[in-house]
Design an enzyme around this catalytic site. Sequence first.
Site, PDB file in Angstrom:
ATOM      1  N   ARG A  61      35.342  18.541  45.071  1.00  0.00           N
ATOM      2  CA  ARG A  61      34.431  17.497  45.540  1.00  0.00           C
ATOM      3  C   ARG A  61      33.298  17.178  44.571  1.00  0.00           C
ATOM      4  NH1 ARG A  61      36.700  19.467  49.581  1.00  0.00           N
ATOM      5  NH2 ARG A  61      36.266  21.411  48.522  1.00  0.00           N
ATOM      6  N   THR A  62      32.627  18.235  44.099  1.00  0.00           N
ATOM      7  CA  THR A  62      31.419  17.971  43.325  1.00  0.00           C
ATOM      8  C   THR A  62      31.782  17.213  42.046  1.00  0.00           C
ATOM      9  OG1 THR A  62      30.426  19.957  44.240  1.00  0.00           O
ATOM     10  CG2 THR A  62      29.376  19.026  42.292  1.00  0.00           C
ATOM     11  N   LYS A  91      35.449  30.679  23.227  1.00  0.00           N
ATOM     12  CA  LYS A  91      35.377  31.259  21.875  1.00  0.00           C
ATOM     13  C   LYS A  91      34.011  31.893  21.636  1.00  0.00           C
ATOM     14  CE  LYS A  91      38.191  27.435  20.095  1.00  0.00           C
ATOM     15  NZ  LYS A  91      38.060  26.188  19.304  1.00  0.00           N
ATOM     16  N   ARG A 112      28.473  23.020  36.085  1.00  0.00           N
ATOM     17  CA  ARG A 112      28.618  24.132  37.047  1.00  0.00           C
ATOM     18  C   ARG A 112      28.991  25.376  36.257  1.00  0.00           C
ATOM     19  NH1 ARG A 112      32.047  23.954  42.544  1.00  0.00           N
ATOM     20  NH2 ARG A 112      30.127  22.895  43.145  1.00  0.00           N
ATOM     21  N   HIS A 140      22.316  24.663  44.391  1.00  0.00           N
ATOM     22  CA  HIS A 140      23.247  23.528  44.341  1.00  0.00           C
ATOM     23  C   HIS A 140      22.464  22.328  44.875  1.00  0.00           C
ATOM     24  CE1 HIS A 140      26.804  21.235  44.313  1.00  0.00           C
ATOM     25  NE2 HIS A 140      27.649  22.029  44.938  1.00  0.00           N
TER      26      HIS A 140
HETATM   27  C1  NCD Z   1      30.235  24.682  47.537  1.00  0.00           C
HETATM   28  C2  NCD Z   1      29.858  25.359  46.237  1.00  0.00           C
HETATM   29  O1  NCD Z   1      30.557  25.201  45.229  1.00  0.00           O
HETATM   30  O2  NCD Z   1      28.844  26.034  46.250  1.00  0.00           O
HETATM   31  N1  NCD Z   1      31.203  23.680  47.382  1.00  0.00           N
HETATM   32  C3  NCD Z   1      30.770  22.411  47.120  1.00  0.00           C
HETATM   33  O3  NCD Z   1      30.190  22.139  46.093  1.00  0.00           O
HETATM   34  N2  NCD Z   1      30.966  21.484  48.065  1.00  0.00           N
HETATM   35  C4  NCD Z   1      30.535  25.579  48.654  1.00  0.00           C
HETATM   36  C5  NCD Z   1      31.561  26.652  48.458  1.00  0.00           C
HETATM   37  O4  NCD Z   1      32.195  26.776  47.415  1.00  0.00           O
HETATM   38  O5  NCD Z   1      31.759  27.399  49.427  1.00  0.00           O
END
Ligand code: NCD
Length: 314
Positions: A61-62, A91, A112, A140
């Site tokens: 999703r993100t 590397k 991320r 997040h």
């Molecule tokens: C979350 C995350 O990556 O922290 N997912 C997201 O971005 N919607 C929640 C999760 O992974 O449980």
Amino acid sequence: MKSSNPLIGRDIVSIADLNKDEIRAILDQAGRFEQQLQQGQRLSLLNGRILATVFYEPSTRTRLSFESAMHRLGGSVISVAEAKTSSSAAKGESIYDSGRMLEGYADVIVQRHPAVGSARALADAASVPVINAGDGTGEHPTQALLDLYTIEREKGTLDGLTVAMVGDLKHGRTVHSLAKALAHWKARLILCAPKALAMPAELIAGLRNQGLIVIETENMNAALAQADVVYVTRIQQERFETVEEYMRYKGVYVITEQAVRSAKPGLVVMHPLPRVDEIGTDVDALPNAAYFRQARYGVFVRMALLAMVLGAVE
Ligand code: NCD
């Protein structure tokens, strides 16, 4: 005329980087974008601009909603989907070097990474805006923004609500960011987790200092009886040392259709997704189930963030 956009050129690393007015401006801009898309408008505000998405941890999703948001604004995307194995980090390249390189390729970077503090490190290195899409068990912030947007869309307000958070509140970064964000609206927070997976004590102390009423319980049904919104999280398997330890907590809380029917009427059920088994699929058909709408709202909120940090809106 002086621009009223407070985010131009800014990094979004922690939700605490944003004050209440700035959060309000993002939610309002997201609302305008939602309306424009609804009317079938094609937007080109970010024509010629490039977003780099760099993900060292899994994401559906993100990453896709950021990329969709960039495309919907007429911009372009370059991406390393599996940065852990397929980028030069494999590397031994440092985050600093990665930032100095990416700033030459893109106008904004979304990262991320499994390490807490990794987003700040990239933001310090890169001259272009950096947006944190999750730094380990840290934060997040963009999820928290879309969660606020969802609560407001579903409940009509952010004021005076009782929000229950259920699940792995120790490792779940989305609840860390959302709890901090809710402190601006003086919500009442009910934290429901097994003791070993409780929200970190320093974080709770900080929330109380900001005037948030925080109640801790292990009883999910008692939490649901009072909550206007329940925010369910996955037990974060990847943060446990052993599978056995994870299995001890997997399935500890499960929201079923029956649980929703016995809860406070009008309960809004949210989840950042992915879901494993903590919300039964029998809940999906109920009007209370907001989690798929929540995922959709992520696009509008990320459009607002991209357009604002890139200075494309007033
Ligand atoms: C979350 C995350 O990556 O922290 N997912 C997201 O971005 N919607 C929640 C999760 O992974 O449980």
